[in-house]
Design a protein around this motif. Structure first.
Motif, mmCIF file in Angstrom:
data_model
loop_
_atom_site.group_PDB
_atom_site.id
_atom_site.type_symbol
_atom_site.label_atom_id
_atom_site.label_comp_id
_atom_site.label_asym_id
_atom_site.label_seq_id
_atom_site.Cartn_x
_atom_site.Cartn_y
_atom_site.Cartn_z
ATOM 1 N N ILE A 353 38.975 51.445 47.110
ATOM 2 C CA ILE A 353 38.928 50.007 47.420
ATOM 3 C C ILE A 353 39.235 49.158 46.188
ATOM 4 O O ILE A 353 40.058 48.230 46.267
ATOM 5 C CB ILE A 353 37.563 49.623 48.032
ATOM 6 C CG1 ILE A 353 37.317 50.401 49.317
ATOM 7 C CG2 ILE A 353 37.514 48.121 48.298
ATOM 8 C CD1 ILE A 353 35.948 50.135 49.942
ATOM 9 N N PRO A 354 38.622 49.409 45.010
ATOM 10 C CA PRO A 354 38.984 48.591 43.842
ATOM 11 C C PRO A 354 40.438 48.743 43.430
ATOM 12 O O PRO A 354 41.032 47.791 42.910
ATOM 13 C CB PRO A 354 38.040 49.117 42.743
ATOM 14 C CG PRO A 354 36.932 49.790 43.455
ATOM 15 C CD PRO A 354 37.540 50.365 44.693
ATOM 16 N N ILE A 355 41.036 49.913 43.669
ATOM 17 C CA ILE A 355 42.448 50.105 43.329
ATOM 18 C C ILE A 355 43.311 49.238 44.243
ATOM 19 O O ILE A 355 44.243 48.570 43.790
ATOM 20 C CB ILE A 355 42.848 51.587 43.431
ATOM 21 C CG1 ILE A 355 42.298 52.396 42.261
ATOM 22 C CG2 ILE A 355 44.364 51.729 43.406
ATOM 23 C CD1 ILE A 355 40.870 52.687 42.272
ATOM 24 N N ALA A 356 42.984 49.237 45.537
ATOM 25 C CA ALA A 356 43.717 48.379 46.465
ATOM 26 C C ALA A 356 43.589 46.913 46.074
ATOM 27 O O ALA A 356 44.571 46.154 46.094
ATOM 28 C CB ALA A 356 43.205 48.599 47.891
ATOM 29 N N ALA A 357 42.374 46.502 45.682
ATOM 30 C CA ALA A 357 42.165 45.118 45.251
ATOM 31 C C ALA A 357 42.927 44.819 43.977
ATOM 32 O O ALA A 357 43.532 43.743 43.828
ATOM 33 C CB ALA A 357 40.667 44.863 45.038
ATOM 34 N N ALA A 358 42.937 45.768 43.031
ATOM 35 C CA ALA A 358 43.649 45.562 41.769
ATOM 36 C C ALA A 358 45.141 45.385 42.008
ATOM 37 O O ALA A 358 45.783 44.519 41.396
ATOM 38 C CB ALA A 358 43.405 46.746 40.836
ATOM 39 N N VAL A 412 47.580 42.824 34.160
ATOM 40 C CA VAL A 412 47.122 44.022 33.451
ATOM 41 C C VAL A 412 45.602 44.117 33.506
ATOM 42 O O VAL A 412 45.039 45.201 33.723
ATOM 43 C CB VAL A 412 47.630 44.013 31.997
ATOM 44 C CG1 VAL A 412 47.017 45.159 31.204
ATOM 45 C CG2 VAL A 412 49.149 44.111 31.965
ATOM 46 N N ALA A 413 44.917 42.997 33.315
ATOM 47 C CA ALA A 413 43.452 43.003 33.388
ATOM 48 C C ALA A 413 42.984 43.435 34.778
ATOM 49 O O ALA A 413 42.021 44.204 34.907
ATOM 50 C CB ALA A 413 42.910 41.618 33.047
ATOM 51 N N ALA A 414 43.658 42.955 35.825
ATOM 52 C CA ALA A 414 43.281 43.331 37.192
ATOM 53 C C ALA A 414 43.428 44.829 37.395
ATOM 54 O O ALA A 414 42.550 45.484 37.982
ATOM 55 C CB ALA A 414 44.134 42.570 38.201
ATOM 56 N N LEU A 415 44.537 45.399 36.923
ATOM 57 C CA LEU A 415 44.752 46.832 37.086
ATOM 58 C C LEU A 415 43.694 47.644 36.350
ATOM 59 O O LEU A 415 43.124 48.593 36.892
ATOM 60 C CB LEU A 415 46.147 47.213 36.582
ATOM 61 C CG LEU A 415 47.328 46.856 37.491
ATOM 62 C CD1 LEU A 415 48.647 47.175 36.806
ATOM 63 C CD2 LEU A 415 47.229 47.609 38.812
ATOM 64 N N VAL A 416 43.422 47.277 35.106
ATOM 65 C CA VAL A 416 42.459 48.043 34.318
ATOM 66 C C VAL A 416 41.050 47.917 34.899
ATOM 67 O O VAL A 416 40.348 48.921 35.091
ATOM 68 C CB VAL A 416 42.483 47.588 32.849
ATOM 69 C CG1 VAL A 416 41.363 48.266 32.061
ATOM 70 C CG2 VAL A 416 43.834 47.904 32.215
ATOM 71 N N ILE A 417 40.620 46.696 35.200
ATOM 72 C CA ILE A 417 39.275 46.489 35.749
ATOM 73 C C ILE A 417 39.133 47.192 37.096
ATOM 74 O O ILE A 417 38.120 47.837 37.377
ATOM 75 C CB ILE A 417 38.980 44.985 35.883
ATOM 76 C CG1 ILE A 417 38.892 44.339 34.496
ATOM 77 C CG2 ILE A 417 37.684 44.762 36.657
ATOM 78 C CD1 ILE A 417 38.793 42.829 34.533
ATOM 79 N N GLY A 418 40.163 47.092 37.931
ATOM 80 C CA GLY A 418 40.112 47.736 39.238
ATOM 81 C C GLY A 418 39.949 49.241 39.139
ATOM 82 O O GLY A 418 39.162 49.850 39.875
ATOM 83 N N HIS A 419 40.677 49.850 38.216
ATOM 84 C CA HIS A 419 40.597 51.304 38.092
ATOM 85 C C HIS A 419 39.302 51.750 37.429
ATOM 86 O O HIS A 419 38.774 52.824 37.740
ATOM 87 C CB HIS A 419 41.827 51.822 37.340
ATOM 88 C CG HIS A 419 43.080 51.741 38.150
ATOM 89 N ND1 HIS A 419 43.806 50.584 38.265
ATOM 90 C CD2 HIS A 419 43.724 52.658 38.907
ATOM 91 C CE1 HIS A 419 44.854 50.789 39.056
ATOM 92 N NE2 HIS A 419 44.822 52.043 39.460
ATOM 93 N N VAL A 420 38.774 50.955 36.524
ATOM 94 C CA VAL A 420 37.449 51.265 35.965
ATOM 95 C C VAL A 420 36.396 51.210 37.074
ATOM 96 O O VAL A 420 35.512 52.078 37.154
ATOM 97 C CB VAL A 420 37.099 50.293 34.825
ATOM 98 C CG1 VAL A 420 35.630 50.424 34.430
ATOM 99 C CG2 VAL A 420 37.986 50.546 33.611
#
Length: 467
Positions: A353-358, A412-420
């Motif tokens: 779910i966070p990856i989809a959101a990111a 970039v911040a969205a991708l990193v935060i989402g994957h964390v």
């Protein structure tokens, strides 16, 4: 042949008003490779930090603390607002000008509805549910029919377990096909027809299985927005607003049939939206042209061939996301525990779910920031007939509201935060499934690889879209 190629390029190119390409990323302050390495380092550091600072599950049984309750009449009023907006959008599609940039319908559907509501859901919870026009239609029609029948309505049939969220998965894929493949996607009257057709489908589903069960499984938009809302610190349920730990709603996602396919579709369709703007797909001697030529040789006319090529690309990207996820699941099986691969996939699907959101935030942020401003003049002249209801018809889009570099940082911040966040959810679930922390950590080596892979793919798509 040259003329045919020109036609194909024109058909494949995104419309100016609704282009989803990411702007300005070629003006990075530091090299792209440094972004990729920095993202990988952050994920690895987060993984190490979870191993030492997160020794027991904390998100599996999160409860929301109720802040306030609302009367039942408010829910009905919200539903009436949703129906009113729905009715006006359908009317505008048929009665307004058929120019995409001048009619409110394309911008409302592809920017405000499809992108804006997920953004709001991440912040404020499932805001769509009380305004959902299809749910409101179902509740209102059910109430009328029960009154007319004197309360002697037949009970809805049981919803099949095997069906699960498959209708929602196919619905999201179908909408993505319209958005990314269909050549008449920005025609207001065509969109209005599709909205009405979707309404009929929803009413049939609700009449068979009941309004609530169908909405939670078969209404693609309700399910799609509701999944993003699980990451929010706010929870709307039973006419009450509660606050909970961020991410706390994700572990409670019921792993019904079709849930894995739904999440892979959500990530894959967004990925293809970015990939379709890259030179690898739409540049000189690109993949789309080769596929188009193949379909032409099979006897399809040019427009159908272009749509066929984009359909193949869309499905291939969804399949790629599914393959990466299943590789991680297969790797986790080697740790032990006796769980089958499908069972493990269902247990860990919420970590997607966070990856989809990111991916949604990273890819669509510039669309919301720029094209979202079009609503300023469209609300004053929604039909494109020269009206000026609110005095904003002369408003324009300010492309300086966010700089190109600022867009890059957000993405970039969205991708990193989402994957964390995906790592956090997977680690938390692993601690529940494996009694020994060492086993739980070994299982997450594979999920770390999956998250690094998804991050690299997202960064590459963002970079490739700027070429």
């Amino acid at each position: 042949m040259t003329a045919a190629a020109a036609v194909a390029a024109a058909l494949a190119a995104p419309q100016a008003a609704l282009a989803h390409g990411i702007v300005g990323k070629q003006d990075l302050p530091i090299p792209r490779w440094l972004f990729a390495w920095a993202a990988a380092v952050v994920l690895i550091a987060s993984f190490v930090g979870l191993a030492s600072l997160w020794p027991r599950p904390r998100l599996e049984r999160v409860r929301a603390r109720v802040l306030l309750r609302s009367p039942a009449v408010l829910e009905w009023l919200c539903g009436a607002v949703g129906i009113a907006v729905y009715g006006f959008i359908v009317y505008a599609g048929f009665a307004g000008t058929q120019t995409a940039t001048a009619n409110i319908v394309p911008t409302w559907v592809f920017v405000v509805f499809w992108v804006g509501i997920p953004f709001l859901s991440l912040l404020f919870g499932d805001v769509f549910r009380p305004f959902n026009p299809w749910r409101a239609f179902g509740r209102a029609s059910g109430w009328v029919l029960r009154r007319a029948a004197g309360g002697r309505m037949p009970e809805p049939i049981a919803y099949p377990d095997w069906l699960g969220r498959w209708p929602a998965a196919f619905g999201v894929l179908a909408f993505a096909w319209v958005e990314l493949v269909y050549v008449n996607r920005d025609d207001p009257s065509t969109l209005a027809v599709l909205i009405v057709a979707y309404t009929v489908f929803q009413l049939v589903g609700m009449s068979l299985f009941g309004e609530e069960r169908w909405t939670r499984n078969g209404d693609a938009f309700a399910v799609y927005f509701g999944i993003f809302a699980r990451l929010s610190p706010l929870r709307w349920a039973d006419r009450a607003l509660g606050v909970r730990t961020p991410l706390g709603g994700a572990p409670a996602l019921e792993p019904r049939a079709g849930t894995v396919a739904l999440l892979c579709t959500m990530i894959g369709t967004t990925s293809f939206d970015g990939f379709s703007n890259s030179t690898l797909w739409s540049g000189p001697n690109d993949m789309s042209q080769h596929l188009t030529n193949t379909f032409v040789k099979l006897g399809l006319h040019q427009e159908a061939a272009v749509q066929g090529a984009y359909t193949v690309g869309l499905l291939m990207m969804v399949a790629l996301i599914a393959i990466v996820f299943w590789i991680g699941i297969a790797g986790m099986r080697t740790v032990g525990g006796g769980e089958s691969a499908p069972a493990l996939a269902r247990r860990f699907v919420h970590s997607l779910i966070p990856i989809a959101a990111a991916y949604v935030v990273a890819h669509y942020f510039s669309l919301v920031a720029y094209q979202g401003q079009a609503m300023g003049y469209l609300i004053s002249d929604p039909l494109g007939h020269g009206a000026n209801w609110f005095g904003t018809a002369s408003a324009t889009i300010d492309y300086n509201v966010v700089s190109a570099t600022g867009v890059w940082y957000v993405q970039v911040a969205a991708l990193v935060i989402g994957h964390v966040c995906g790592l956090v959810l997977a680690h938390d679930r692993a601690l529940v499934m494996w009694s020994r922390p060492s086993q739980a950590m070994r299982s997450q080596y594979w999920m770390l690889a999956v998250m690094v892979g998804f991050t690299s793919l997202g960064l590459w798509i963002l970079s490739a879209s700027a070429q």
